[in-house]
Design an enzyme around this catalytic site. Sequence first.
Site, PDB file in Angstrom:
ATOM      1  N   SER A 142      58.642 -57.292  53.431  1.00  0.00           N
ATOM      2  CA  SER A 142      57.618 -56.287  53.135  1.00  0.00           C
ATOM      3  C   SER A 142      57.395 -56.195  51.636  1.00  0.00           C
ATOM      4  CB  SER A 142      58.064 -54.918  53.667  1.00  0.00           C
ATOM      5  OG  SER A 142      57.241 -53.883  53.184  1.00  0.00           O
ATOM      6  N   TYR A 155      64.162 -48.281  54.273  1.00  0.00           N
ATOM      7  CA  TYR A 155      63.309 -49.403  54.659  1.00  0.00           C
ATOM      8  C   TYR A 155      63.193 -50.395  53.507  1.00  0.00           C
ATOM      9  CZ  TYR A 155      59.156 -51.949  56.301  1.00  0.00           C
ATOM     10  OH  TYR A 155      58.274 -52.914  56.697  1.00  0.00           O
TER      11      TYR A 155
END
Length: 252
Positions: A142, A155
Amino acid sequence: MWKLEGKKALITGGTKGIGQATVLEFAELGAQVLFTSRSKEDIIAFEKELQQQGFAAKGMVADSASEQDRNKIKSWIDENWRNLDILVNNAGINIRKKATEYTEDEFRKVMEINLMAPFQFCRLLYPNLKESGTSAIVNVASSAALQDVGTGTPYAMSKAGLLQQSRSLAVEWAGDNIRVNSVSPWFTKTPLTEGYLHNEEKMNSILSRTPLNRVAEASEISAIIAFLTMEKSSFITGHNIIADGGMSITAL
C-alpha cells in the site's frame, strides 16, 4: 510471453476488490487459479461468474491467518499441482482508528493478516515455488507503507513490513529462481475502501493529492500484478511498484 498459459497460481483474498480482479486477469491470461476467501457464499458466486465467462478457477474457503487453513491449501497444492508458479499475497484488512484507541487484539489481527500470513505462506509454499523453476511472488502492499495517508498506524506498519519482507526474500531466494516483488496502490475502488470513499470530504482530499484526479480501478492494479508474474518481467525482483496516480511525487 504476455500470457500465463499453464501457470499455476494461488491468490489469497480472491473474491473482492484487487484480489477478484487478479483472479479474473490471470484466468483471462490462461493461468490455472486457486483463490481463497473466508466466505463460502462469495466463492460460490464468483466461481459461477467465472464459469459463465468460460474460465475455470477453484475457490477454497480459508482464512490466511489460520495455520490450519494454510496447511489445507498446501495439501491441496501438493496433491493436485505439486509445483506452484505464482503466489499473490493479497488478503488484507484494516481497522481505522487513532493509535491510542486500538485494542491489543485489533492491533494483532491487522499485523497477523497483513504481515505474518504472507510470510508464513511464502515459507510454507517455498518447496512448491522452488519446484516450479521460475516462480514469482507478488505481495500487495500500500501507499501507506511509504507515507502517511490516513489509514491508521497498524495498517501502515504491516504494509511497510511487507515491503521489506519482499526485498529480503527476493535476495534470499534469487538463487532458487523465485522472484519477489510488491505493489503499492493508492486508494482503489474496493469493498475495503468503499465506505471511506463515499465520504465527500475525504474523497475530495484524496483527489486533491492525486495528479490524475481519480482513484484507481482494481483492474489497473491486477494488470501490474500480472506483469510481475510473467516472463516479460523476468529480470525484476526485489522491487515495489507504486500505483498512485502521481500522488507520491507531489508536495501537497
